[in-house]
Scaffold this active site. Structure first.
Site, PDB file in Angstrom:
ATOM      1  N   HIS A  38      -0.729  -1.897  16.738  1.00 38.47           N
ATOM      2  CA  HIS A  38      -1.574  -0.728  16.427  1.00 38.47           C
ATOM      3  C   HIS A  38      -1.059   0.525  17.160  1.00 38.47           C
ATOM      4  CE1 HIS A  38      -5.392  -3.461  15.844  1.00 38.47           C
ATOM      5  NE2 HIS A  38      -4.775  -3.271  14.675  1.00 38.47           N
ATOM      6  N   ARG A  81     -10.145 -13.496  14.516  1.00 39.64           N
ATOM      7  CA  ARG A  81      -9.253 -13.901  15.616  1.00 39.64           C
ATOM      8  C   ARG A  81     -10.044 -14.025  16.919  1.00 39.64           C
ATOM      9  NH1 ARG A  81      -4.876  -9.329  14.396  1.00 39.64           N
ATOM     10  NH2 ARG A  81      -6.012  -8.905  12.493  1.00 39.64           N
ATOM     11  N   GLY A  88     -15.040   1.302  15.241  1.00 38.57           N
ATOM     12  CA  GLY A  88     -15.060   2.424  16.180  1.00 38.57           C
ATOM     13  C   GLY A  88     -15.549   3.713  15.533  1.00 38.57           C
ATOM     14  N   GLU A  89     -15.181   3.914  14.252  1.00 43.11           N
ATOM     15  CA  GLU A  89     -15.546   5.166  13.586  1.00 43.11           C
ATOM     16  C   GLU A  89     -16.962   5.140  13.022  1.00 43.11           C
ATOM     17  OE1 GLU A  89     -12.464   6.064  10.653  1.00 43.11           O
ATOM     18  OE2 GLU A  89     -10.948   5.521  12.134  1.00 43.11           O
ATOM     19  N   ARG A 110     -20.656  -5.543   9.933  1.00 42.24           N
ATOM     20  CA  ARG A 110     -21.920  -5.093   9.315  1.00 42.24           C
ATOM     21  C   ARG A 110     -22.813  -6.288   8.978  1.00 42.24           C
ATOM     22  NH1 ARG A 110     -18.681  -1.284   5.304  1.00 42.24           N
ATOM     23  NH2 ARG A 110     -17.378  -3.106   5.589  1.00 42.24           N
ATOM     24  N   LYS A 138       0.872  -1.182   0.000  1.00 44.88           N
ATOM     25  CA  LYS A 138       0.000   0.000   0.000  1.00 44.88           C
ATOM     26  C   LYS A 138       0.900   1.220   0.000  1.00 44.88           C
ATOM     27  CE  LYS A 138      -3.447  -1.623   3.068  1.00 44.88           C
ATOM     28  NZ  LYS A 138      -3.971  -1.443   4.381  1.00 44.88           N
ATOM     29  N   GLY A 184     -12.460   0.980  11.641  1.00 47.26           N
ATOM     30  CA  GLY A 184     -13.732   0.723  10.944  1.00 47.26           C
ATOM     31  C   GLY A 184     -14.949   0.656  11.852  1.00 47.26           C
TER      32      GLY A 184
END
Ligand code: AMP
Length: 399
Positions: free
Chosen positions: A180, A241, A332-333, A284, A14, A330
């Site tokens: 993280h 996980r 949390g936001e 989701r 990336k 993802g």
């Protein structure tokens, strides 16, 4: 000054090109299937539609050469010349106990990253491949490495030593490292900035909840505890996980399945939301199935909510209180229902969110009620920007 940020996986890469004057992303992209048939690049110049091209990328070096070419392409590029690049910043997963902050790459640093390969046998070699490829293709340009583990190196031993014979730590550095770190550090600092407070005066719990999730206790601006451990399966339930688990279960799985690889697959790839719900690793999908009455999807969702509550309260107890809870990544936001469920029934410890304020996605927002003792916030993470800032700083100091 323009900084290239790279995040290399074993078969992917990336990238982002960032103009540090104004901190603007000029271009970004993803190369997939490096070394595998069907490799391709998706490149986006800011303000233009993404372009996808299939091309053979047998090695990371080939992929990086292509990325550099596209960055100077008259149509899709954003640079006139590669000389405009100031430095490259690389995400490195594991810095062991050696690296406590971002550093300029030198032969010693390269050796240090190689030495911690046994702690991250899948990730560090891939990160190193990207780093070495850039050193080959852009000789003479500075490279800076930013570690996922570095922010947690301030944890005291009581937060990182496991209850197994101490010699495993002494001989092989088996301990909690936490990951993280770039994200936890960034959102904690950003939360303090938004609140106009000195981070040193705040007790913060940062919840990075995405496909991989971890929660960190930040006191005096430093990590004092985190839910990820020696690896990235400990803590709350994740996409695939397992999160916290009794080691007896691992022994049972070993007896049942016979090989460490099979056990690893159960807890890293087949567990989590996917394993419990049987539906998906994506929250989701799990949420939608739960709303339609799927009991196992509801169970998976509840386990995650419970786990996040437990860490927030546990870390508050550890720090002697909590002033700020931050949600990021993802889930949390974006997880409006999820955040509400986590904060429900937490008034006993001063957490009270405002339903209207919580109805937001992906932007910096205070979602707690005015009379909440604890400030609850959404702060989108930006790991690439932290890497770019650290790169600029380390490269400038060295000049
Ligand atoms: P990340 O790894 O940070 O990209 O986060 C991925 C996770 O965020 C997945 O589990 C997604 O389901 C979750 N996510 C993204 N959008 C939403 C949303 N609107 N509600 C709940 N979860 C979401």
């Amino acid at each position: 000054m323009k900084i290239l940020v790279l995040n290399c996986g074993s078969s992917s890469l990336k990238y982002q090109l960032i103009e540090m004057d104004g901190e603007k992303v000029m271009a970004k992209g993803l190369v997939e299937r490096i070394g595998i048939e069907g490799s391709r690049i998706k490149h986006t110049k800011t303000g233009m539609d993404a372009v996808t091209r299939e091309a053979p990328f047998p090695t990371h070096t080939a992929a990086i050469k292509y990325v550099l070419d596209i960055l100077v392409d008259p149509e899709y590029g954003v640079l006139k010349d590669l000389d405009e690049l100031y430095a490259t910043g690389h995400r490195i997963v594991h810095g062991g106990e050696k690296f406590t902050k971002s550093v300029l790459v030198t032969p010693d640093v390269l050796k240090g990253i190689e030495e911690v390969i046994p702690l991250a046998p899948l990730h560090n070699p891939a990160n190193l491949q990207g780093l070495k490829a850039v050193m080959e293709v852009l000789p003479g340009k500075p490279n800076v490495v930013v570690f996922d583990t570095a922010f947690h190196q301030t944890m005291p031993p009581k937060a990182y030593i496991y209850g197994i014979p101490y010699e495993h730590y002494e001989k092989n550095r088996v301990r909690r490292y936490g990951f993280h770190g770039t994200s936890h550090g960034y959102v904690a600092r950003r939360a303090a900035e938004i609140l106009g407070r000195d981070i040193k005066d705040l007790k913060i719990v940062t919840c990075h909840l995405g496909n991989g999730s971890s929660i960190t206790a930040v006191k005096d601006g430093m990590s004092v505890g985190t839910s990820f451990g020696y690896g990235t399966a400990e803590g709350v339930l994740m996409g695939t996980r397992c999160g916290d688990i009794d080691p007896s279960v691992m022994i049972y799985l070993m007896e049942q399945l016979g090989t460490p690889q099979k056990v690893s697959d159960e807890v890293h790839k087949k567990g989590g939301l996917l394993g419990v719900s049987g539906i998906s690793s994506d929250l989701r999908d799990v949420e939608e199935a739960a709303e339609k009455g799927c009991e196992r999807a509801r169970l998976a969702w509840d386990i995650l909510v419970d786990g996040v509550k437990k860490y927030i309260a546990g870390f508050a107890a550890k720090m002697g209180g909590v002033d700020v809870v931050v949600f990021t990544a993802g889930i949390g936001e974006n997880g409006i229902t999820f955040r509400k469920a986590v904060c429900d029934n937490m008034e006993f410890m001063g957490v009270k969110i405002d339903a209207k304020k919580n109805d937001c996605r992906g932007k910096e927002t205070i979602i707690s009620a005015p009379d909440s003792k604890v400030t609850v916030m959404v702060v989108p993470t930006d790991e690439e920007m932290v890497i770019a800032r650290d790169t600029l700083k380390c490269a400038s100091e060295a000049k």
